[in-house]
Design an enzyme around this catalytic site. Sequence first.
Site, PDB file in Angstrom:
ATOM      1  N   ILE A  60       0.826  -1.242  -0.167  1.00 39.89           N
ATOM      2  CA  ILE A  60      -0.026   0.059  -0.078  1.00 39.89           C
ATOM      3  C   ILE A  60       0.607   1.331   0.224  1.00 39.89           C
ATOM      4  CG2 ILE A  60      -0.155   0.112   2.582  1.00 39.89           C
ATOM      5  CD1 ILE A  60      -3.039   0.957   2.078  1.00 39.89           C
ATOM      6  N   TYR A  61       2.052   1.072   0.344  1.00 48.25           N
ATOM      7  CA  TYR A  61       2.921   2.287   0.200  1.00 48.25           C
ATOM      8  C   TYR A  61       3.265   2.978  -0.963  1.00 48.25           C
ATOM      9  CZ  TYR A  61       4.409   0.816   5.206  1.00 48.25           C
ATOM     10  OH  TYR A  61       4.406   0.451   6.174  1.00 48.25           O
ATOM     11  N   SER A  62       2.441   4.067  -1.254  1.00 40.08           N
ATOM     12  CA  SER A  62       2.450   4.820  -2.521  1.00 40.08           C
ATOM     13  C   SER A  62       1.918   4.055  -3.534  1.00 40.08           C
ATOM     14  CB  SER A  62       3.931   5.239  -3.046  1.00 40.08           C
ATOM     15  OG  SER A  62       4.440   6.314  -2.074  1.00 40.08           O
TER      16      SER A  62
END
Length: 342
Positions: A60-62
Amino acid sequence: MEYRRLNGSGLFVPALTLGTGTFGGSHGFEGWGHTGTNEAARMIDMCLDAGLNMFDTADIYSRGLSEEILGKAIAQKRNRLLIATKGTFPMGDDPNSKGASRFHLTEACEESLRRLGTDHIDLYYIHGFDSNTPVEETLRALDDLIASGKIRYIGCSNFSGWQLMKSLSISERYGWSRYIAHQVYYSLLNRDFEWELMPLGIDQQVGTVVWSPLAAGRLGGRYRRNCPAPEDGRVARGGAPVRDNIVSYERLYNIVDVLDELAEETGKTVAQVALNWLLQRPTICSLVIGASTEEQLRQNLGAVGWTLTPEQVKRLDAASRTQKPYPYWHHDQRPEFSSQLF
């Protein structure tokens, strides 16, 4: 660098892990940082030179960009390091693009492997408990991914005590791989982890990996009594995973007062002292440190290689102590029934 055994397994991890939430800076993570591939590669080299060989990310990070940048930055170095990533949170609008179902986890793992440019993930976390999916389905899917060689170990993140205990019980019942690590928020500013999750980790041999050990930068030395909050800090940028409404700033300033005293006594920075305190707590195997600049990374790496004295630890304990909720305050009334593990 000190290495610690991840409780319940034979895997040794460094006391510090580099978090890569700052890699990328898009799709809701603009306030975290904007580290690109070249700077990421330099940071990874700095970490490896210091003995830090574990790198933490999440799909989900970026929206996958963090994994992509990490994958490019570790090219030709994969055999020198450990990769931890996570799945569960939404990666799209489709109802099956989220959660801990067999469908989503299988797809999420494959996509993470592709973005990271590797054939296996050393530690794969369930990013949060999914109450819509049977725990048996989640754990069997993870066990199959381990059997296939795509994952080496599994962990969970942000679980409550009953959620983790139920998961461990089901793994034991069916002989499936169990969670060996729990990634949690824990800091001098918020010590809720100690009430139930720490005793559970001690009892069940689950290692603790800490996210945001500096309370989203609040314990880094820039937040002080009668001083305006830094305008370029993570909180002001909207990149703080630790919400402001759970923070007592008066309590923060009291803690920083003691951190200042200990920093002067030890010749270390406020952040290094705060991190060192955590490394002396039970079950703690690794702290996920973040860095938006190489200098910030260099400072955080200085949290290891030395130790606060027991007297200094007690002063921080006293400054950061809070009242426990029920039933824990009631348990403390009967110390004869407590093992007093910490």
